[in-house]
Design an enzyme around this catalytic site. Structure first.
Site, mmCIF file in Angstrom:
data_model
loop_
_atom_site.group_PDB
_atom_site.id
_atom_site.type_symbol
_atom_site.label_atom_id
_atom_site.label_comp_id
_atom_site.label_asym_id
_atom_site.label_seq_id
_atom_site.Cartn_x
_atom_site.Cartn_y
_atom_site.Cartn_z
ATOM 1 N N ASP A 67 70.428 17.521 89.164
ATOM 2 C CA ASP A 67 70.428 18.853 88.557
ATOM 3 C C ASP A 67 70.268 18.805 87.048
ATOM 4 O OD1 ASP A 67 72.905 17.729 88.060
ATOM 5 O OD2 ASP A 67 74.046 19.190 89.215
ATOM 6 N N ASN A 136 85.431 23.175 93.163
ATOM 7 C CA ASN A 136 85.168 24.244 94.146
ATOM 8 C C ASN A 136 84.280 23.762 95.295
ATOM 9 O OD1 ASN A 136 82.694 23.998 92.929
ATOM 10 N ND2 ASN A 136 82.491 26.143 92.335
ATOM 11 N N HIS A 138 81.389 22.161 95.037
ATOM 12 C CA HIS A 138 79.933 22.142 94.839
ATOM 13 C C HIS A 138 79.395 20.714 94.785
ATOM 14 C CE1 HIS A 138 80.050 22.396 90.091
ATOM 15 N NE2 HIS A 138 80.002 21.145 90.481
ATOM 16 N N GLU A 143 76.638 25.933 94.480
ATOM 17 C CA GLU A 143 77.943 26.573 94.410
ATOM 18 C C GLU A 143 78.322 27.161 95.776
ATOM 19 O OE1 GLU A 143 79.569 25.912 91.867
ATOM 20 O OE2 GLU A 143 78.870 26.825 90.009
HETATM 21 C C1 GLP Z 1 79.022 19.110 87.442
HETATM 22 C C2 GLP Z 1 77.752 18.559 88.123
HETATM 23 C C3 GLP Z 1 78.055 17.890 89.426
HETATM 24 C C4 GLP Z 1 79.256 17.008 89.262
HETATM 25 C C5 GLP Z 1 80.472 17.855 89.009
HETATM 26 C C6 GLP Z 1 81.742 17.048 88.801
HETATM 27 O O1 GLP Z 1 79.082 20.483 87.384
HETATM 28 N N1 GLP Z 1 76.722 19.493 88.319
HETATM 29 O O2 GLP Z 1 76.917 17.168 89.862
HETATM 30 O O3 GLP Z 1 79.454 16.276 90.432
HETATM 31 O O4 GLP Z 1 80.280 18.757 87.948
HETATM 32 O O5 GLP Z 1 81.869 16.570 87.501
HETATM 33 P P1 GLP Z 1 82.939 15.501 87.077
HETATM 34 O O6 GLP Z 1 82.467 14.193 87.632
HETATM 35 O O7 GLP Z 1 82.917 15.495 85.571
HETATM 36 O O8 GLP Z 1 84.233 15.919 87.645
#
Ligand code: GLP
Length: 267
Positions: A67, A136, A138, A143
């Protein structure tokens, strides 16, 4: 779904790195799906170490990131393109033209998404997709409520995601409200999904994705449909799994299959 609980985040990432190292050695022209966020940073550090100290060769490897925020310039300190350059690509011998992150400045969003899908197919499909998970549920920026079979698309971020990611920006106001993300269909088409999570704040999402019902309200639960999904977590993120004993038992059995099958049950 295979669930592997590791003692800490470092061990979790080292195990995930092993899957990638093994794949790159076995298939030097493999296609990796990569993720950003704080979770996989030790994984990328280990890949860099393997490159520098053990000659792990990324020359033939192609990558596609999950993404990118929209809109965002690739040079923005919080762009996922910049994250990947700084956290991995600048430190290994991957060819930059073989690394793909959705274009956060694309003027034709639908065309960029279709093109991203086409490039993944052209490359032969994803061999292994690394995933983190949002609190959440995702994956990528799919989402709650996202299609469980959709392709790369423009996603509207939830307030919760904006709030969670505000720590990387100058507050929530500065977080882009949109993102380009592989769809869950794109992710499920990968040959192997490896999802990582650590920390107590991830334990609800992990319990739901592993043991909850398959539902778009927890997009990560779609991994229950995947033929080869490996969920690697550490103790804190595993805290709400009710079938922990069974997951550990499976790992023991797989570690010594002949003995396990002969004896039938865990000793
Ligand atoms: C972001 C990304 C995800 C990621 C998630 C968790 O929003 N789009 O791909 O897995 O948050 O992030 P973190 O690893 O910092 O908890």
């Amino acid at each position: 779904m295979e669930v592997i609980v590791q003692p800490d985040a470092q061990a979790m990432c080292l195990l995930a790195a092993q899957f990638i190292v093994e794949l790159v050695r076995r298939k030097p022209h493999c296609v990796l799906g990569l993720a950003t966020g704080s979770t996989p940073i030790p994984l990328y550090n280990e890949l860099i170490r393997q490159h520098c100290e053990a000659g792990l060769d990324f020359y033939g490897v192609t990558t596609f990131n999950l993404d990118e925020y929209y809109p965002i310039a690739p040079t923005h300190p919080q762009s996922y393109r910049r994250f990947m350059n700084e956290r991995l690509f600048d430190h290994v011998n991957i060819r930059r033209e073989r690394t793909h992150v959705p274009d956060g400045l694309a003027s034709e969003v639908a065309a960029e998404c279709a093109n991203y899908e086409a490039r993944i197919k052209e490359a032969g499909g994803l061999d292994l997709q690394v995933l983190g998970v949002g609190t959440n549920g995702h994956i990528g920026f799919n989402e709650p409520g996202a299609s469980l079979c959709g392709p790369t698309h423009l996603a509207v971020l939830t307030e919760r995601t904006i709030h969670n990611n505000a720590r990387f920006f100058d507050g929530a106001e500065a977080v882009p409200k949109l993102a380009l993300t592989m769809g869950i269909g794109t992710i499920l088409a990968s040959r192997h999904c490896v999802l990582l999570a650590n920390g107590k704040h991830k334990r609800d999402a992990i319990a739901l994705l592993v043991e909850g019902p398959l539902t778009a309200q927890c997009p990560a639960s779609a991994l229950q449909l995947h033929p080869r999904a490996t969920v690697i977590v550490e103790e804190d993120a595993a805290g709400k799994l009710t079938r922990r004993e069974y997951y550990d038992h499976v790992q023991q059995m797989l570690a010594r299959p002949k003995e396990g099958w002969r004896n039938g049950v865990k000793r």
